[in-house]
Scaffold this motif. Structure first.
Motif, short mmCIF file in Angstrom:
data_model
loop_
_atom_site.label_atom_id
_atom_site.label_comp_id
_atom_site.label_asym_id
_atom_site.label_seq_id
_atom_site.Cartn_x
_atom_site.Cartn_y
_atom_site.Cartn_z
N SER A 1 10.99 -22.22 -25.20
CA SER A 1 11.56 -23.58 -25.09
C SER A 1 11.59 -24.25 -26.46
CB SER A 1 10.73 -24.41 -24.11
OG SER A 1 9.46 -24.67 -24.67
N GLN A 2 12.29 -25.37 -26.53
CA GLN A 2 12.36 -26.11 -27.80
C GLN A 2 10.98 -26.61 -28.22
OE1 GLN A 2 15.27 -29.22 -27.26
NE2 GLN A 2 17.00 -27.82 -27.56
N ALA A 3 10.11 -26.85 -27.27
CA ALA A 3 8.76 -27.31 -27.60
C ALA A 3 7.89 -26.13 -28.06
CB ALA A 3 8.13 -28.00 -26.39
N GLU A 4 8.12 -24.93 -27.47
CA GLU A 4 7.29 -23.78 -27.78
C GLU A 4 7.63 -23.13 -29.12
OE1 GLU A 4 6.71 -22.40 -23.11
OE2 GLU A 4 8.26 -21.50 -24.40
N ARG A 5 8.93 -23.18 -29.48
CA ARG A 5 9.36 -22.42 -30.66
C ARG A 5 8.66 -22.86 -31.95
NH1 ARG A 5 13.62 -19.25 -30.96
NH2 ARG A 5 14.54 -20.21 -29.10
N PRO A 6 8.62 -24.15 -32.31
CA PRO A 6 7.94 -24.52 -33.56
C PRO A 6 6.45 -24.22 -33.54
CG PRO A 6 8.59 -26.48 -32.33
CD PRO A 6 9.26 -25.33 -31.68
N VAL A 7 5.83 -24.34 -32.37
CA VAL A 7 4.41 -24.00 -32.26
C VAL A 7 4.22 -22.51 -32.56
CG1 VAL A 7 2.45 -23.82 -30.66
CG2 VAL A 7 3.92 -25.84 -30.61
N ALA A 8 5.09 -21.66 -31.98
CA ALA A 8 5.00 -20.22 -32.19
C ALA A 8 5.21 -19.86 -33.65
CB ALA A 8 6.03 -19.50 -31.32
N GLU A 9 6.17 -20.50 -34.30
CA GLU A 9 6.47 -20.17 -35.70
C GLU A 9 5.32 -20.57 -36.63
OE1 GLU A 9 10.16 -22.15 -36.28
OE2 GLU A 9 11.35 -20.53 -35.40
N LEU A 10 4.74 -21.72 -36.37
CA LEU A 10 3.61 -22.14 -37.20
C LEU A 10 2.39 -21.25 -36.98
CD1 LEU A 10 3.95 -26.02 -36.91
CD2 LEU A 10 4.07 -24.68 -39.01
N ALA A 11 2.15 -20.86 -35.73
CA ALA A 11 1.02 -19.96 -35.44
C ALA A 11 1.25 -18.61 -36.13
CB ALA A 11 0.87 -19.77 -33.95
N ALA A 12 2.49 -18.12 -36.11
CA ALA A 12 2.81 -16.85 -36.76
C ALA A 12 2.61 -16.94 -38.27
CB ALA A 12 4.25 -16.44 -36.46
#
Length: 428
Positions: free
Chosen positions: A358-369
């Motif tokens: 989702s739009q909310a999950e994507r930036p969280v995933a990228e920063l965690a990566a």
């Protein structure tokens, strides 16, 4: 006349009737093998297996030929575990008696049985050992059956160069009088040609194999699988009518030799020629039936074909099927199937994974990566730490990864995806 079939059962007690004549086990083994190869009627399997088990558990010493013939029958009947155990005893007994030919012969057949079970790594090792035994015996030209088994195992592992090199060692040898070696040799040559991208040459070899078997009266569907391979090649060569006839022929053979392996392979062949509406159902049933057989190679292939078909339909069920194919193939050393499954899984990830975030999950995933902690991600995106943890849990589940390391690897394998993680990380 043929006696009524006896039920398939564990090893009988030591008090079971011994053979009346020393040669009876030879006659019984020959009859069992002939019955299994001709597969003439639905009761053929039970009759052949009963005779083979009487040879194995007779309690009398018998020739290597009779013992190995009985093991071959059990393999055709999908009782691979018993066959392998029996063949291992023959190898050990022959070694103890210093009978190199018998030891090499039994080891060669054991390699082929392992190959029929889809255990390519073990098959290659057993075939190499059999070849060394033949060399030690000083047999002219070595042991062709061991060489053929080695080549087949190398093809399954995806090593076409070494497979072709192995087959060259028996170039020029006349194998027509060696029933088992001749037909497995034709199949091995065909599989190498198919792997080299020469389907017409491969098909000619398989047709030659099938014609020879038909002339010999052999109707067992799991001997060489020439009809299954040729069905696939005919479809590849855009000859669907002939492919459908070949698949139907294979199904007819399977119905005369009822085992999970034969029936599952018949379903697999039918799926190759089926229309889109029937293909998934046939593949699903083929995978289910083959999972109960001894043939890990065929089971992995069915799962691979099913996963690929589901992927073509953008069905989420593709992932578990492809992962099953990959796990089975990797465990058995089936490099060719494993490589295909990996490519399909990468394609599935490329096609589906970006859309499921989702739009909310994507930036969280990228920063965690990018290596950011939950607190740093929360501060950057103005979220609570609990919200970040919630999003990451969903991301791990959707992408099928474990922790930040897996997430980093996933983004590294998908360079086409947004690279905002690095930019956001730098900005923070």
């Amino acid at each position: 006349s043929t006696p009524p079939p006896t039920p398939v059962s564990p090893r009988p007690a030591a008090s079971a009737r011994a053979f009346a004549r020393p040669t009876e086990h030879l006659v019984l083994a020959a009859r069992a093998l002939r019955t299994a190869l001709t597969a003439d009627g639905p009761e053929a399997r039970e009759t052949a297996v009963a005779d083979a088990r009487r040879v194995i558990w007779s309690g009398r010493p018998h020739t290597a030929w009779a013992a190995v013939a009985a093991a071959r029958v059990l393999t055709l009947a999908d009782d691979t575990a018993t066959a392998l155990d029996h063949l291992q005893r023959i190898v050990a007994d022959s070694a103890e008696r210093e009978e190199l030919w018998a030891e090499s012969h039994a080891a060669s057949v054991r390699a082929l049985v392992l190959l029929d079970a889809g255990r390519a790594t073990e098959a290659a090792e057993a075939a190499s050992a059999a070849s060394r035994l033949a060399d030690a015996e000083g047999a002219t030209g070595g042991n062709p059956l061991a060489t053929i088994a080695l080549a087949r195992a190398l093809v399954a592992r995806g090593d076409l160069d070494r497979a072709q090199e192995a087959l060259r060692r028996i170039d020029g040898r006349r194998l027509e009088d060696c029933f088992w070696a001749h037909h497995h040799h034709l199949t091995a040559l065909a599989l190498v040609e198919r792997g080299r991208g020469r389907p017409e040459q491969a098909l000619r070899l398989l047709e030659r194999c099938g014609t020879s078997l038909e002339a010999a009266g052999v109707g067992n569907p799991v001997f060489t699988l020439w009809w299954l391979h040729s069905t696939e090649l005919l479809m590849l060569l855009d000859r669907p009518g002939e492919a459908a006839q070949r698949a139907e022929h294979g199904q007819e053979l399977a119905e005369r030799w009822l085992t999970p392996r034969s029936m599952g392979l018949g379903l697999l062949a039918r799926s190759m020629v089926a229309g889109p509406s029937d293909r998934v159902e046939l593949l699903t049933e083929s995978a289910r039936v083959l999972a109960r057989s001894s043939d890990r190679h065929a089971h992995a292939l069915a799962e691979l074909h099913l996963g690929t078909e589901l992927l073509r339909r953008s069905d989420r069920g593709a992932h578990p099927r492809l992962r099953t194919a990959l796990a089975t193939a990797a465990r058995c050393g089936l490099g060719s199937v494993a490589d295909q499954a990996r490519r399909a899984l990468r394609s599935a990830a490329d096609r589906h994974a970006p859309a499921v975030l989702s739009q909310a999950e994507r930036p969280v995933a990228e920063l965690a990566a990018a290596g950011k902690s939950n607190r740093a991600i929360a501060d950057t995106l103005c979220l609570t730490a609990r919200t970040v943890e919630y999003h990451l849990t969903n991301v791990y589940r959707k992408l099928g990864v474990t922790g930040r390391a897996g997430l980093t690897k996933w983004f590294a394998a998908h360079p086409s995806q947004p690279a905002s993680a690095r930019a956001l990380g730098d900005a923070s």
